[in-house]
Motif scaffolding. Structure first.
Motif, short mmCIF file in Angstrom:
data_model
loop_
_atom_site.label_atom_id
_atom_site.label_comp_id
_atom_site.label_asym_id
_atom_site.label_seq_id
_atom_site.Cartn_x
_atom_site.Cartn_y
_atom_site.Cartn_z
N CYS A 23 0.84 -1.21 0.00
CA CYS A 23 0.00 0.00 0.00
C CYS A 23 0.87 1.25 0.00
CB CYS A 23 -0.92 0.00 1.22
SG CYS A 23 -2.30 -1.17 1.12
N GLU A 24 1.91 1.27 0.83
CA GLU A 24 2.80 2.43 0.89
C GLU A 24 3.43 2.71 -0.47
OE1 GLU A 24 5.82 2.28 3.81
OE2 GLU A 24 4.48 2.76 5.46
N GLN A 25 3.90 1.66 -1.12
CA GLN A 25 4.56 1.87 -2.41
C GLN A 25 3.57 2.35 -3.47
OE1 GLN A 25 7.88 1.84 -3.20
NE2 GLN A 25 7.96 1.82 -0.96
N ALA A 115 -10.33 -4.60 -14.27
CA ALA A 115 -9.06 -4.22 -13.65
C ALA A 115 -8.04 -5.35 -13.77
CB ALA A 115 -9.29 -3.88 -12.17
N ARG A 116 -6.80 -4.99 -13.64
CA ARG A 116 -5.73 -5.98 -13.52
C ARG A 116 -5.88 -6.65 -12.16
NH1 ARG A 116 -1.89 -9.59 -15.34
NH2 ARG A 116 0.22 -9.13 -14.63
N PHE A 117 -5.75 -7.98 -12.12
CA PHE A 117 -5.85 -8.73 -10.87
C PHE A 117 -4.51 -9.39 -10.58
CE2 PHE A 117 -6.52 -12.73 -8.59
CZ PHE A 117 -7.23 -12.29 -7.48
N LEU A 118 -4.08 -9.31 -9.31
CA LEU A 118 -2.84 -9.96 -8.91
C LEU A 118 -3.11 -10.81 -7.69
CD1 LEU A 118 0.21 -10.36 -9.19
CD2 LEU A 118 0.53 -8.35 -7.73
N LEU A 119 -2.84 -12.12 -7.80
CA LEU A 119 -2.98 -13.05 -6.69
C LEU A 119 -1.63 -13.23 -6.02
CD1 LEU A 119 -4.44 -15.23 -4.99
CD2 LEU A 119 -3.78 -16.88 -6.77
N ALA A 120 -1.58 -13.00 -4.71
CA ALA A 120 -0.39 -13.30 -3.92
C ALA A 120 -0.48 -14.74 -3.47
CB ALA A 120 -0.30 -12.35 -2.73
N LEU A 229 6.21 -7.81 -6.78
CA LEU A 229 4.75 -7.81 -6.95
C LEU A 229 4.31 -6.66 -7.86
CD1 LEU A 229 3.55 -8.57 -3.31
CD2 LEU A 229 3.65 -10.15 -5.25
N LEU A 230 4.89 -5.47 -7.67
CA LEU A 230 4.53 -4.33 -8.50
C LEU A 230 4.99 -4.52 -9.94
CD1 LEU A 230 5.21 -1.41 -6.01
CD2 LEU A 230 2.99 -2.16 -6.88
N ALA A 231 6.15 -5.13 -10.11
CA ALA A 231 6.63 -5.38 -11.47
C ALA A 231 5.68 -6.33 -12.20
CB ALA A 231 8.05 -5.97 -11.43
N LEU A 232 5.18 -7.34 -11.49
CA LEU A 232 4.23 -8.27 -12.09
C LEU A 232 2.90 -7.58 -12.36
CD1 LEU A 232 3.38 -11.03 -13.06
CD2 LEU A 232 3.04 -11.73 -10.68
N TRP A 294 13.28 -8.37 -12.92
CA TRP A 294 13.33 -8.24 -11.46
C TRP A 294 14.28 -9.25 -10.84
CZ3 TRP A 294 12.37 -11.88 -7.68
CH2 TRP A 294 12.33 -11.39 -6.36
N GLN A 295 15.01 -8.79 -9.84
CA GLN A 295 15.75 -9.67 -8.96
C GLN A 295 15.96 -8.95 -7.62
OE1 GLN A 295 19.47 -10.62 -10.82
NE2 GLN A 295 20.19 -8.51 -10.83
N PRO A 296 16.19 -9.68 -6.54
CA PRO A 296 16.37 -9.03 -5.24
C PRO A 296 17.62 -8.14 -5.23
CG PRO A 296 15.95 -11.38 -4.98
CD PRO A 296 16.21 -11.15 -6.43
N GLU A 297 17.55 -7.08 -4.43
CA GLU A 297 18.67 -6.15 -4.30
C GLU A 297 19.25 -6.10 -2.89
OE1 GLU A 297 17.06 -2.41 -5.55
OE2 GLU A 297 17.10 -2.93 -7.69
N ILE A 298 18.45 -6.44 -1.90
CA ILE A 298 18.88 -6.33 -0.50
C ILE A 298 19.50 -7.65 -0.06
CG2 ILE A 298 18.18 -5.83 1.87
CD1 ILE A 298 17.82 -3.48 -0.05
#
Length: 331
Positions: A23-25, A115-120, A229-232, A294-298
């Motif tokens: 939500c913050e992002q 709308a675009r739907f994204l399932l976690a 998630l946002l990239a997807l 996408w790949q992890p950075e941290i």
């Protein structure tokens, strides 16, 4: 600030650990966000920073019933679900319902609004995997009646339901399979590995490792997971796509690392292993790299230090003491 292509998003489970970061992002990217949560495992405290922004609205509701949403929506993200073994074993029927009926309500909303739907979804759909690392083409090794089954099968059903809506209703849907994520806003007592070790280390208590500790996990910092998630969501990819960190560590190594980073000397205690506990868990993220860039950075140490600092503040541990020397938090 990265601008979002989404004008208005609905996030179920948005007051939870990952949901609040998402939500913050979204808000920071200029998206109006309607956060839906019943606070069974989430908390309004997690979104208190968002609450000061006019683009954010928090609604308490049961997402297994028709969603209280009017007006245009161009993104629906279904994150609502107990996610820790302690929570979903305490709430088995609720977990099944939110994975099934809750997912259907979110899909109905996305379909109605076009709308675009994204399932976690989750890496738990792979169960105790016989393939390593796990690719999206792997069908899994899941015990359908074991103590973890309410979560595993709810997510597998949600994936099947999402694909059915995509085929039959034309819903623009994507599926993310999230591997172990960690960071600020996890519950200290939710029973998951990282917060358990972190709180034990900060309190100077023995770190309890289940089984032999040789079982492996890959851990992904919250900000990296949310970026995935946002990239997807931004893409037209259908998935499922693994979102996780491909660096694999034993549970014992993670416990020892967290203890050392906290400056503690508490012993490791071995306790009985959980039923159906996966022996190895590590994602193949080739598809996410190729399709999303996408790949992890941290890195693990950086992410754990930020997590330790956040929990130290939450628990009232003096971060200036000789025992805990941590950097500033990155929430």
């Amino acid at each position: 600030m990265v601008r979002s292509g989404f004008q208005r998003a609905v996030v179920t489970g948005g007051a939870g650990f990952l949901g609040s970061h998402l939500c913050e992002q979204l808000v920071s990217r200029g998206t109006e966000v309607l956060c839906l949560d019943n606070f069974v495992t989430g908390s309004s405290r997690n979104v208190r920073e968002c609450a000061t922004d006019s683009r954010f609205r928090l609604v308490e509701c049961d997402v297994t019933r028709p969603l209280p949403v009017t007006g245009d929506v161009d993104l629906v993200v279904h994150l609502a679900s107990p996610a820790s073994p302690k929570d979903y074993q305490r709430l088995p029927i609720e977990t099944m319902l939110v994975g099934g009926q809750g997912c259907m309500q979110a899909l109905e909303l996305a379909t109605e609004k076009e709308a675009r739907f994204l399932l976690a979804s989750t890496s738990e759909v792979y169960g105790d995997p016989l393939e390593h690392p796990q690719r999206e083409s792997y069908w899994g090794n899941v015990n359908p009646i074991g103590p973890r089954s309410v979560y595993d099968e709810a997510k597998r059903y949600a994936e099947a339901l999402t694909c059915a809506y995509r085929r039959e209703r034309g819903t623009r849907a994507g599926i993310a399979r999230i591997f172990n994520s960690y960071g600020p806003r996890m519950q200290p007592d939710d029973g998951r590995m990282v917060p358990t070790f972190v709180c034990q280390a900060l309190r100077g208590k023995p770190l309890t490792v289940a089984g032999s500790g040789r079982q492996t996990r890959s851990v992904c910092y919250a900000s990296d997971t949310v970026r995935g998630l946002l990239a997807l969501a931004d893409s037209g990819c259908e998935g499922p796509l693994n979102i996780g960190n491909p660096q694999e560590y034993s549970v014992l190594y993670l416990a020892e690392t967290i203890r050392d980073l906290a400056g503690g000397t508490a012993p490791i205690e071995f306790v009985a292993g959980a039923a159906d506990d996966p022996r190895r868990r590590c994602p193949d993220i080739t598809a996410a790299e190729e399709q999303l860039g996408w790949q992890p950075e941290i890195g693990m140490h950086e992410g754990l230090l930020h997590t330790l600092h956040w929990f130290a503040e939450l628990l009232g541990v003096d971060t200036a003491s000789d025992r805990v020397r941590l950097p500033s938090s990155r929430a």
